[in-house]
Every structure is written in C-alpha cells, then in structure tokens.
Design a protein around this motif. Structure first.
Motif, PDB file in Angstrom:
ATOM      1  N   HIS A 471     -57.238  -8.529  15.503  1.00  0.00           N
ATOM      2  CA  HIS A 471     -57.201  -7.110  14.091  1.00  0.00           C
ATOM      3  C   HIS A 471     -56.108  -6.697  14.237  1.00  0.00           C
ATOM      4  O   HIS A 471     -55.423  -5.810  13.736  1.00  0.00           O
ATOM      5  N   PHE A 472     -55.820  -5.919  16.009  1.00  0.00           N
ATOM      6  CA  PHE A 472     -54.855  -5.413  16.148  1.00  0.00           C
ATOM      7  C   PHE A 472     -53.914  -5.662  16.536  1.00  0.00           C
ATOM      8  O   PHE A 472     -52.170  -4.500  15.562  1.00  0.00           O
ATOM      9  N   VAL A 473     -53.423  -7.223  16.173  1.00  0.00           N
ATOM     10  CA  VAL A 473     -51.959  -7.625  16.077  1.00  0.00           C
ATOM     11  C   VAL A 473     -51.658  -8.251  13.960  1.00  0.00           C
ATOM     12  O   VAL A 473     -50.850  -7.895  13.697  1.00  0.00           O
ATOM     13  N   SER A 474     -52.775  -8.353  13.307  1.00  0.00           N
ATOM     14  CA  SER A 474     -52.750  -8.534  11.907  1.00  0.00           C
ATOM     15  C   SER A 474     -52.752  -7.004  11.117  1.00  0.00           C
ATOM     16  O   SER A 474     -52.032  -7.297  10.084  1.00  0.00           O
ATOM     17  N   ALA A 475     -53.562  -6.253  11.465  1.00  0.00           N
ATOM     18  CA  ALA A 475     -53.159  -4.934  11.191  1.00  0.00           C
ATOM     19  C   ALA A 475     -51.810  -4.601  11.032  1.00  0.00           C
ATOM     20  O   ALA A 475     -50.901  -4.753  12.225  1.00  0.00           O
ATOM     21  N   HIS A 476     -51.864  -3.259  10.183  1.00  0.00           N
ATOM     22  CA  HIS A 476     -50.669  -2.585  10.502  1.00  0.00           C
ATOM     23  C   HIS A 476     -50.488  -0.989  10.993  1.00  0.00           C
ATOM     24  O   HIS A 476     -51.965  -0.103  10.560  1.00  0.00           O
ATOM     25  N   HIS A 477     -50.390  -0.687  12.641  1.00  0.00           N
ATOM     26  CA  HIS A 477     -50.068   0.494  13.347  1.00  0.00           C
ATOM     27  C   HIS A 477     -48.492   0.904  13.216  1.00  0.00           C
ATOM     28  O   HIS A 477     -47.933  -0.221  12.418  1.00  0.00           O
ATOM     29  N   ALA A 478     -49.143   2.406  13.848  1.00  0.00           N
ATOM     30  CA  ALA A 478     -47.775   3.042  14.022  1.00  0.00           C
ATOM     31  C   ALA A 478     -47.902   3.284  15.011  1.00  0.00           C
ATOM     32  O   ALA A 478     -49.075   3.587  15.903  1.00  0.00           O
ATOM     33  N   ARG A 479     -46.483   2.778  16.099  1.00  0.00           N
ATOM     34  CA  ARG A 479     -46.668   4.173  17.348  1.00  0.00           C
ATOM     35  C   ARG A 479     -45.918   4.927  17.851  1.00  0.00           C
ATOM     36  O   ARG A 479     -44.494   4.954  17.462  1.00  0.00           O
ATOM     37  N   ILE A 480     -46.353   5.649  18.263  1.00  0.00           N
ATOM     38  CA  ILE A 480     -45.769   6.697  18.787  1.00  0.00           C
ATOM     39  C   ILE A 480     -44.262   6.603  20.289  1.00  0.00           C
ATOM     40  O   ILE A 480     -45.346   6.073  20.976  1.00  0.00           O
ATOM     41  N   ILE A 481     -43.688   6.196  20.089  1.00  0.00           N
ATOM     42  CA  ILE A 481     -42.719   6.126  21.438  1.00  0.00           C
ATOM     43  C   ILE A 481     -42.311   7.117  22.320  1.00  0.00           C
ATOM     44  O   ILE A 481     -42.225   7.577  22.982  1.00  0.00           O
ATOM     45  N   ARG A 482     -41.969   8.518  21.135  1.00  0.00           N
ATOM     46  CA  ARG A 482     -41.829   9.509  22.354  1.00  0.00           C
ATOM     47  C   ARG A 482     -41.683  10.821  21.443  1.00  0.00           C
ATOM     48  O   ARG A 482     -41.386  11.009  20.241  1.00  0.00           O
ATOM     49  N   ILE A 483     -42.333  11.968  22.339  1.00  0.00           N
ATOM     50  CA  ILE A 483     -41.877  13.980  21.688  1.00  0.00           C
ATOM     51  C   ILE A 483     -41.573  14.426  22.552  1.00  0.00           C
ATOM     52  O   ILE A 483     -41.611  14.324  24.695  1.00  0.00           O
ATOM     53  N   ALA A 484     -40.346  14.745  22.278  1.00  0.00           N
ATOM     54  CA  ALA A 484     -39.744  15.774  22.850  1.00  0.00           C
ATOM     55  C   ALA A 484     -39.611  17.478  22.821  1.00  0.00           C
ATOM     56  O   ALA A 484     -39.104  17.527  21.623  1.00  0.00           O
ATOM     57  N   VAL A 485     -39.526  17.463  23.329  1.00  0.00           N
ATOM     58  CA  VAL A 485     -39.290  19.519  22.474  1.00  0.00           C
ATOM     59  C   VAL A 485     -38.490  20.471  24.093  1.00  0.00           C
ATOM     60  O   VAL A 485     -38.882  20.615  25.107  1.00  0.00           O
ATOM     61  N   HIS A 486     -37.821  21.174  23.194  1.00  0.00           N
ATOM     62  CA  HIS A 486     -36.678  21.972  24.366  1.00  0.00           C
ATOM     63  C   HIS A 486     -37.961  22.954  25.258  1.00  0.00           C
ATOM     64  O   HIS A 486     -38.372  23.515  24.477  1.00  0.00           O
ATOM     65  N   PRO A 487     -37.713  22.988  26.834  1.00  0.00           N
ATOM     66  CA  PRO A 487     -38.242  23.416  27.109  1.00  0.00           C
ATOM     67  C   PRO A 487     -38.668  25.111  26.631  1.00  0.00           C
ATOM     68  O   PRO A 487     -39.541  25.479  26.718  1.00  0.00           O
ATOM     69  N   ASP A 488     -37.368  25.775  26.316  1.00  0.00           N
ATOM     70  CA  ASP A 488     -37.106  26.934  26.404  1.00  0.00           C
ATOM     71  C   ASP A 488     -38.654  27.442  25.174  1.00  0.00           C
ATOM     72  O   ASP A 488     -39.035  28.307  24.230  1.00  0.00           O
ATOM     73  N   MET A 489     -38.986  26.482  24.343  1.00  0.00           N
ATOM     74  CA  MET A 489     -39.601  25.807  23.071  1.00  0.00           C
ATOM     75  C   MET A 489     -40.932  25.648  22.739  1.00  0.00           C
ATOM     76  O   MET A 489     -41.933  25.166  22.103  1.00  0.00           O
ATOM     77  N   GLN A 490     -41.699  25.600  24.353  1.00  0.00           N
ATOM     78  CA  GLN A 490     -43.227  25.010  24.555  1.00  0.00           C
ATOM     79  C   GLN A 490     -43.612  24.961  24.518  1.00  0.00           C
ATOM     80  O   GLN A 490     -44.083  26.634  24.503  1.00  0.00           O
ATOM     81  N   ARG A 491     -45.239  25.142  24.582  1.00  0.00           N
ATOM     82  CA  ARG A 491     -46.373  26.023  24.105  1.00  0.00           C
ATOM     83  C   ARG A 491     -46.540  26.730  23.100  1.00  0.00           C
ATOM     84  O   ARG A 491     -47.197  27.829  22.888  1.00  0.00           O
TER      85      ARG A 491
END
Length: 689
Positions: A471-491
């Motif tokens: 089911h893990f390969v027959s169902a449709h999934h999305a994978r988050i590859i990357r989240i990147a936030v500018h250091p001055d805009m974090q938190r």
C-alpha cells in the motif's frame, strides 16, 4: 586546429595562455559532426581529457565517481553533452583544466536545447514518467542568448572573437597564499583559538594545509574531510616538501594523518594533546559536528570552499561563524581570494558559476515583518534567474550537502511542488515537495519481494519494504524534500505556515505526506509538532553527520495503522541496546515522546506503589522501569534530566553499571541505587497524576 570555421583558434589559445586564463568553447551540431571536430582537437593536443560514454570518441572515459578526475590537470578537456548533462561532473571537470586551456562542451545547436532531452535527465525522473523537456537546458539556452559564449556551430556562423583580451587585471595568488600561511603558522604557535580559512576553488587552500604541516614538522596533524580523495593536493604538497612521491592510498605521511569525521570524534580522546586538527571542506559537514570538533580542546583550522560543486552549505558561514563569535570571540578568519592555478578574472570560472548559479549569495531580508506566500513553478524558475538564485541560495544555506546536481533536480524533477514566502520581492523561505507512489500492483509486489527498485519514490519504497505492505507504493504520497528559512526570519512560524500551504495545495488523491531527515532533537520536535509520526529510523549513521535517517508520515485520510506504530516502538526500544546504544539522551527522549502509549495494568500500578514504599534494589527497579517505559515512552520526558538520563543509559541502552556511574558522575554503586530510587519515585508520581 579545427576546420576552416575557426582558423584563428590557435591565435586565441596563445593569447589565452599569455593571460593564464581558461575558456569554455561550445561545439554545437549533429552528434557525429561534433565528434569529428573533437577528433581534430585531439590530434593537436597530447594532454586532453575526454569525458564521454561513447567509444566513437578516442580516449573517452566516463568515470562513475568524481574523485577519479579530481586532483588532476589537463591542457584541454572535452565533455560530451550527448552522454548526458551531469552538473557535478561538469563542474568538477572544469577544475582540472590548466591555464591557457579549453573546456570543450559538445551539444546540439543551441536553438534545439528548448526541446532536446539528454540521457542524464532520467536521473532526475521517476518510475512511470517520460520527460518531454528540460527547464535546466532551456535556462542554459537563454543564458547563452544573453551572454554569447565562444561557439563553433555546424549550421551557423561561429562566434569566436578575433582576439582575446582579459576583461580585468590578472593576478596570481601565490604571494597571498604564503602570507596567509605565515599568519596561520604564527597563530597556531601562539594561541589555541579556532582558525577559519575560506576560499573559492583553485586558490591553493588544500595545498596550504599540506604546507602548514611542513612548517611545523614536530607537531602531529590530523586532517579530516568527508572524502579522503579530496585531499590529494594537501598530501601531494606535503610529499613535495619531503621530496617523496605521492602514495595515493596512504592516509599517513610524516606528521600528517587522515581521519574520517566519525572516526575523529571516536578517536579524539586517544590523540596527542599537541595535535592540530585540520577540517577540510568544513562547509560540507554539519554545523553541530563542527561545534563538537571545536569543543574537543585541540588547536583547529576549519578550511572550506565557499563556492563549488562539492556541496557548500552556507550554514557554515552563518550558523558556525555565529557560534564561534559567541563562544570563541578571538577566533581568526582568513580568506584566499586570488587563484593560483590560473589568473584572476578567469572566463571559465565565471561561466561555470553562471551556468550553475554558484554566484548566488544570501541577502538580509528587509526590515518588514510582513510576508506573503505563493506557489512557484519550475517554468518560472527557468525564466526568472533572479528568483532561481534566491531559491538556490536558500537551499544551499539550509543543507550542508547541497550541490549543483540539486539545481538540475530543482528544475527538471517531475511532480515538484514549491511554495515560497516573500518579504516585498525577496524570497525568505522555501518549501519543496515531490509526489511519490501510485504504482500498479504487480510492480508494488515486485518491490516488496526485492525484485525491483524503480527510480524515485524513495520514501514510499523504504516504508513498503520495512513493513511488507505494498500500500505504501500503490497509494499516492507526497514527500517534503526541504524547508529552508532565512536565518534572520527563523522562529516566526514561517516554516510551519509554508509546510501547511504545501500540504493544502496537494491534490486530493494524496493519502499522506511524509519526510526524511537526519535525526536530531530539534528537527524531530519540529516535525512531530506538525503532526508527522516517525515510522522508520535507519540502522547506519551518515559518515559525515553521524546522524541516522528518519522517515516520518502524516496521514491525510486513514490514520497510520496502530500495528505499524507498535512495530516501530518495539523495534526502536529493542535497538537502543545495540544499534542506538550511543545515541544521545536528548534525541532518545525526543523519539520516545513521539511514540504511541499503551495502557498500564492495575497489577503493574500496584507493584509500582509497592516499590515506591520500599527500598528496592537495582535488580528490582530496572526490569520494571523497562516495562513501564516500553508501554508509556512519553513518561521519560516528564522526569528530571538526571533521572531520564539514568533510565535511558542504564535501563534502555543497557550500558554497564560502572559506565553509567562515570557518565553521570556518580561516586559509586550506592549513589547509583539512590538515583534509581529517586527516578522510580518520579515515575510513581507521574502515574498518580
């Protein structure tokens, strides 16, 4: 040298050599015609590297690994674009061209690049997808339209200049290298503060490290890098000072020895206290590893390429330097700016940087706290070079192993979803996701049986083979590859909002969203707060980061099977005795806090009450605490630091009693039992409430 269309090429090459510059030359046309031109060049040069997987080209090689060409130099280089456009390989190969040489790139006519599909695009495609275009190559076509390159075309007039004149002053960096060498040598003799050495490629940075070991021959040096083969010039320079030949596979030379990152941390206690640590290509290593090295107490030089194909995470320049400024305010920072192997303002270096967006620099965001979010398409990135550089600079900043191959993935990978956060017109955060799964049942079953490993779908396939569920390969999934936030805009919650925006933008048939990341307390806490449940932790540590890869999943439709959560919980607790025995306690606590709990029986609660009212020994307490923690893992998080560390080290990871006493600084067995009883009492209070 070649045919009548470029009879002035010998003159240009002489002028190029006089300037100590290198140049990119496009040879475009039909494949057979391009090969004919290349053969003519080969007859004129005795030292030319030919990168091609087509044996119609004389002397052709197609190495699988970059270290097979790194550290070498050639008069000219021919790269067969018809064999596939591999950014990492092209950027690495460019570094092997000598001053006065050509990097010859064979391609179809530039007007055809908009619709031409090279064979290498399959590396960025996934099972069931047939590429019809390449945004990456279309971007190249647009760049060459705006800034024409030296070109010899089968169909069109060649665009070779009549003469070559350098566009700026040409200088050599040997004098600057020697000056920095003297200053670093003096600093190592007189103090113990960390030293940073930064340079672009070709500036003699690695060679300087070899010279540094020669300058202090009585001092033991340990050099550390992600890849031993990348240290060729360092060991070659040290061998040269000893008048010895280079032994390519030897990891020790006089006072200079190599250790891999994980081995360095393990062997640090046994090193001579006078050892000087050289960390080469530090920007390709995780920041927390660099911090650990700085805390070892040795004299350290952190050396890194800030622009290059190797993976050049700007986390090094921002987060690590910020750490040094706080904890080592007197640290020293040196930069080599002028190249050595060729003159400054080298055309080939500038062209490679432009083609692979290596000039992108992270800019401070505007003072505005207001930002907007929107989707970004690959077509937009291919035509908007400013936006592409902003996206790529954030990705480089976010991950220590980002390379120019990732630039092609960004533009050519199918089913890619991008969302960005903008302050005015400047990108300050980016989130990338890719679709996976949706495979037919026969293929899904072949994956379960280990018969097939189709391209792409990495997360889905790993979960399918872990739990034996197609089911893990027959169902449709999305994978988050990357989240990147500018250091001055974090938190500020931008990452969470971007993630939510991507999740909401996904098609309705996507049944779950997942992600894979190096297991750290901070990252696991973030993903768990967003509703992602861990389902798999790898059994091998990354050699560079020392981290275990973790896969987490967030269902959109049906909840994750309770049996799979139980299997993960039981497997993790069991592996704490072996595979994860040396995992730090904060990370163990973070994982335990994400695990599903089971009901504790009334008999167990009665026994807990009995123990809390008596004076139990270690043999009574430990097995019972193990039972309770495996049923209710989150309870560990509610204990004091010393109690949670004691339970993890002694009960879960099952270190020897004497080892735990040393770890916790306890005076002996009696002190250990007292702390165990205190931990038991805290567990009793946890269940009372």
């Amino acid at each position: 040298m070649l045919d009548y269309k470029h009879s002035n090429l010998p003159t240009l090459l002489k002028q190029l050599a006089d300037a100590r510059h290198r140049q990119l030359l496009l040879v475009t046309g039909r494949q057979a015609w391009c090969y004919q031109q290349s053969e003519q060049l080969l007859t004129q040069s005795s030292d030319c590297l030919v990168l091609s997987n087509n044996q119609l080209l004389s002397q052709a090689i197609w190495p699988d690994h970059l270290h097979q060409i790194l550290g070498q130099e050639f008069d000219h280089l021919i790269y067969d674009g018809f064999s596939g456009i591999l950014p990492n390989k092209i950027a690495a190969a460019a570094g092997t061209v000598k001053a006065g040489g050509l990097f010859v790139l064979l391609l179809p006519e530039l007007s055809e690049l908009e619709h031409w599909i090279d064979s290498a695009i399959q590396r960025w495609s996934s099972e069931g997808y047939t590429p019809t275009h390449s945004y990456f190559l279309n971007r190249w076509r647009q760049l060459w339209q705006r800034q024409p390159a030296w070109q010899i075309s089968e169909k069109h007039e060649s665009s070779l200049p009549k003469n070559y004149h350098p566009s700026g002053p040409t200088t050599c960096g040997i004098e600057a290298q020697q000056h920095v060498l003297s200053r670093i040598t003096s600093a190592l003799i007189n103090n113990h503060t960390p030293i940073l050495l930064s340079a672009d490629r070709g500036r003699g940075k690695s060679a300087l490290l070899g010279l540094l070991a020669a300058k202090l021959p009585e001092q033991p040096f340990v050099i550390c890098s992600r890849h031993f083969h990348a240290l060729h010039s360092c060991f070659a320079m040290r061998a040269n000072t000893l008048n010895q030949p280079v032994k390519h596979n030897s990891k020790t030379l006089a006072n200079l020895s190599y250790l891999a990152p994980d081995a360095l941390l393990q062997q640090a206690p046994s090193l001579d206290s006078n050892t000087i640590l050289l960390i080469d290509e530090a920007a390709t290593l995780p920041v927390h590893f660099l911090i650990q090295v700085a805390q070892l107490g040795f004299r350290c030089v952190f050396s890194s390429t800030l622009v290059g194909y190797e993976g050049n995470g700007r986390g090094y320049t921002l987060r690590f330097k910020r750490h040094l400024a706080t904890h080592y305010p007197k640290h020293l920072d040196f930069t080599l700016t002028s190249p050595i192997r060729y003159a400054s303002n080298d055309p080939l270096e500038q062209q490679i940087r432009r083609l692979f967006a290596l000039e992108c620099k992270i800019k401070p965001p505007s003072s505005s706290y207001q930002y907007s979010m929107r989707a970004i398409t690959q077509a937009e990135l291919a035509t908007n070079n400013t936006l592409l550089e902003q996206v790529f600079s954030l990705l480089v900043l976010a991950h220590y192993q980002t390379s120019v191959d990732d630039l092609r993935q960004l533009l050519d990978a199918p089913d890619l979803y991008l969302y960005g956060a903008f302050c005015d017109d400047q990108l300050v955060a980016i989130c990338l996701a890719v679709l996976e799964g949706g495979m037919p049942d026969p293929l899904a079953q072949d994956i379960i049986n280990g018969k097939r490993r189709p391209a792409g779908h990495l997360m889905s396939q790993q979960l399918a083979t872990t739990y034996g569920d197609r089911h893990f390969v027959s169902a449709h999934h999305a994978r988050i590859i990357r989240i990147a936030v500018h250091p001055d805009m974090q938190r500020r919650g931008i990452g969470s909002q971007l993630l939510s925006a991507v999740e909401n933008s996904l098609p309705r048939h996507i049944s779950a969203v997942g992600t894979s990341f190096g297991l750290t307390t901070e990252l696991l806490t973030f993903w768990h707060q967003q509703g992602y449940q861990p389902l798999k932790i790898g059994f091998k540590q990354d050699k560079a980061s020392g981290e275990y890869a973790l896969i987490a999943l967030k269902p959109r439709k049906e909840p994750i099977s309770a049996s799979y959560q139980a299997l993960f919980r039981q497997g993790f607790v069991y592996q704490l005795r072996t595979t994860y025995q040396h995992l730090d306690t904060s990370t163990v606590t973070a994982v335990l806090a994400t695990l599903q709990s089971q009901q504790v029986s009334s008999e167990q609660l009665s026994y807990l009450h009995f123990l809390s009212q008596s004076t139990p020994n270690e043999q009574q307490i430990c097995p019972f605490l193990w039972q309770l923690v495996t049923l209710q893992p989150i309870l560990v998080k509610s204990l004091t630091n010393i109690s949670s560390e004691l339970i993890i080290r002694l009960v879960l990871q099952q270190h020897a009693t004497q080892v735990v006493q040393q770890m916790l600084g306890l005076s002996g067995k009696k002190a250990l039992v007292i702390k165990l009883r205190e931990a038991l009492q805290q567990v009793y209070e946890y269940f009372r409430h």
